[in-house]
Scaffold this motif. Structure first.
Motif, mmCIF file in Angstrom:
data_model
loop_
_atom_site.group_PDB
_atom_site.id
_atom_site.type_symbol
_atom_site.label_atom_id
_atom_site.label_comp_id
_atom_site.label_asym_id
_atom_site.label_seq_id
_atom_site.Cartn_x
_atom_site.Cartn_y
_atom_site.Cartn_z
ATOM 1 N N ASN A 58 0.801 -1.226 0.000
ATOM 2 C CA ASN A 58 0.000 0.000 0.000
ATOM 3 C C ASN A 58 0.833 1.275 0.000
ATOM 4 O O ASN A 58 0.445 2.267 -0.608
ATOM 5 N N ASN A 59 1.982 1.268 0.691
ATOM 6 C CA ASN A 59 2.775 2.491 0.729
ATOM 7 C C ASN A 59 3.927 2.423 -0.273
ATOM 8 O O ASN A 59 4.319 1.350 -0.746
ATOM 9 N N THR A 60 4.471 3.595 -0.573
ATOM 10 C CA THR A 60 5.455 3.716 -1.652
ATOM 11 C C THR A 60 6.711 2.901 -1.393
ATOM 12 O O THR A 60 7.243 2.259 -2.309
ATOM 13 N N GLN A 61 7.211 2.892 -0.151
ATOM 14 C CA GLN A 61 8.449 2.182 0.147
ATOM 15 C C GLN A 61 8.291 0.676 -0.050
ATOM 16 O O GLN A 61 9.156 0.014 -0.633
ATOM 17 N N LEU A 62 7.168 0.125 0.412
ATOM 18 C CA LEU A 62 6.940 -1.307 0.236
ATOM 19 C C LEU A 62 6.707 -1.651 -1.231
ATOM 20 O O LEU A 62 7.108 -2.715 -1.699
ATOM 21 N N ASN A 65 9.999 -1.948 -2.780
ATOM 22 C CA ASN A 65 10.615 -3.255 -2.492
ATOM 23 C C ASN A 65 10.138 -4.309 -3.490
ATOM 24 O O ASN A 65 10.931 -5.132 -3.973
ATOM 25 N N ASN A 66 8.850 -4.287 -3.801
ATOM 26 C CA ASN A 66 8.315 -5.225 -4.786
ATOM 27 C C ASN A 66 8.939 -5.003 -6.163
ATOM 28 O O ASN A 66 9.286 -5.955 -6.870
ATOM 29 N N TRP A 67 9.092 -3.733 -6.539
ATOM 30 C CA TRP A 67 9.693 -3.420 -7.841
ATOM 31 C C TRP A 67 11.150 -3.869 -7.893
ATOM 32 O O TRP A 67 11.623 -4.362 -8.923
ATOM 33 N N GLU A 68 11.870 -3.687 -6.801
ATOM 34 C CA GLU A 68 13.276 -4.117 -6.771
ATOM 35 C C GLU A 68 13.380 -5.632 -6.913
ATOM 36 O O GLU A 68 14.275 -6.139 -7.616
ATOM 37 N N THR A 69 12.476 -6.354 -6.234
ATOM 38 C CA THR A 69 12.476 -7.815 -6.361
ATOM 39 C C THR A 69 12.159 -8.241 -7.784
ATOM 40 O O THR A 69 12.823 -9.120 -8.352
ATOM 41 N N LEU A 70 11.140 -7.617 -8.376
ATOM 42 C CA LEU A 70 10.760 -7.953 -9.752
ATOM 43 C C LEU A 70 11.876 -7.599 -10.728
ATOM 44 O O LEU A 70 12.138 -8.345 -11.686
ATOM 45 N N ASN A 71 12.538 -6.497 -10.471
ATOM 46 C CA ASN A 71 13.631 -6.076 -11.349
ATOM 47 C C ASN A 71 14.763 -7.093 -11.319
ATOM 48 O O ASN A 71 15.355 -7.424 -12.361
ATOM 49 N N PHE A 72 15.053 -7.602 -10.142
ATOM 50 C CA PHE A 72 16.147 -8.566 -10.004
ATOM 51 C C PHE A 72 15.759 -9.948 -10.516
ATOM 52 O O PHE A 72 16.502 -10.584 -11.267
ATOM 53 N N LYS A 73 14.598 -10.443 -10.091
ATOM 54 C CA LYS A 73 14.218 -11.817 -10.382
ATOM 55 C C LYS A 73 13.644 -12.012 -11.779
ATOM 56 O O LYS A 73 13.606 -13.141 -12.272
ATOM 57 N N ALA A 74 13.164 -10.944 -12.403
ATOM 58 C CA ALA A 74 12.496 -11.135 -13.693
ATOM 59 C C ALA A 74 12.984 -10.166 -14.768
ATOM 60 O O ALA A 74 13.523 -10.590 -15.789
ATOM 61 N N ALA A 85 16.268 4.950 -10.299
ATOM 62 C CA ALA A 85 15.388 6.101 -10.494
ATOM 63 C C ALA A 85 14.084 5.677 -11.158
ATOM 64 O O ALA A 85 12.994 6.151 -10.795
ATOM 65 N N MET A 86 14.186 4.781 -12.132
ATOM 66 C CA MET A 86 12.985 4.313 -12.831
ATOM 67 C C MET A 86 12.094 3.524 -11.883
ATOM 68 O O MET A 86 10.857 3.665 -11.898
ATOM 69 N N LEU A 87 12.677 2.684 -11.029
ATOM 70 C CA LEU A 87 11.897 1.919 -10.060
ATOM 71 C C LEU A 87 11.165 2.847 -9.096
ATOM 72 O O LEU A 87 10.010 2.585 -8.715
ATOM 73 N N GLN A 88 11.819 3.920 -8.700
ATOM 74 C CA GLN A 88 11.184 4.892 -7.807
ATOM 75 C C GLN A 88 10.007 5.578 -8.497
ATOM 76 O O GLN A 88 8.967 5.822 -7.880
#
Length: 239
Positions: A58-62, A65-74, A85-88
């Protein structure tokens, strides 16, 4: 910076999303979290995505975290790594960010379907879920060349480091306990040696005492016999 799509590209993107059963009008509201994109990639690359890694946030920081995981794993594994910057921007729901990413995914999907190595590459991704290959610039002589390099998610590194530190603390505590037990065993050994020495002394004294008693008993009997003979001799003289 997100790529600004032309009207034609936006129209093609909306048609592609409709084919994927995604309402393009909900992009800005729902796609600030990585979950919808993870679901989309799950359809395109079933072996690449484990949807349990992406709980709704629900919040931006969490969401970040999901975007960072997706960026790394997929995303990184299919050749679409995104900058911090793009993930933010994606987590913040910045206009144009999600459209740019989805456009890249659409292009990659179409190009992958034309490749005979798609299934083979997907198998490699599934077997190396925690490792991502990225190209880094390296100077070789006077030229700059791109060299593949293995990378892991920082959270995985932190988890591994914590496990290592925990095991190291356990080993240190175990070594201290072993040293303490060795010290106790040494003291007990010294005490046993001391008691054995004392016991040996007592045994020697007992043997000496017994020997003295055995030697003194016949002498006492002989002296008593001499006294009795002297008495008898004296009685004879008086008679």
């Amino acid at each position: 910076m997100p790529k600004r799509l032309t009207d034609e590209e936006l129209s093609e993107l909306k048609n592609w999303l409709a084919d994927q059963q995604i309402n393009p009008n909900k992009m800005h509201r729902e796609f600030s979290d990585a979950v919808p994109v993870a679901n989309l990639l799950k359809k395109l690359y079933p072996k690449l995505i484990d949807i349990h890694n992406y709980p709704p946030r629900n919040n931006t920081q969490l969401k970040l975290n999901n975007w960072e995981t997706l960026n790394f794993k997929a995303l990184g594994k299919i050749g679409l790594p995104q900058s911090k910057a793009m993930l933010q921007k994606l987590a913040a729901g910045t206009p144009g960010a999600i459209e740019s990413l989805l456009h890249e995914i659409k292009l990659h999907d179409r190009s992958s379907k034309k490749s005979d190595r798609c299934d083979e590459q997907e198998q490699v991704w599934s077997e190396n879920d925690d490792i991502m290959m990225v190209n880094v610039n390296k100077k070789v002589g006077d030229a700059i060349v791109q060299v593949p390099q293995k990378m892991i998610l920082f959270s995985i590194y932190e988890h591994t480091l914590r496990d290592s530190q925990t095991k190291e603390s356990y080993l240190n505590a175990a070594n201290q306990k072993i040293a303490h037990l060795e010290s106790i065993l040494k003291l007990k050994g010294e005490r046993i040696d001391e008691l054995c020495a004392q016991l040996a002394k007592v045994s020697v004294r007992s043997l000496i005492k017994q020997h003295n008693l055995e030697n003194s008993s016949p002498n006492s009997a002989l002296n008593f016999g001499n006294i009795e003979n002297d008495t008898n001799n004296k009685s004879t003289e008086y008679l």
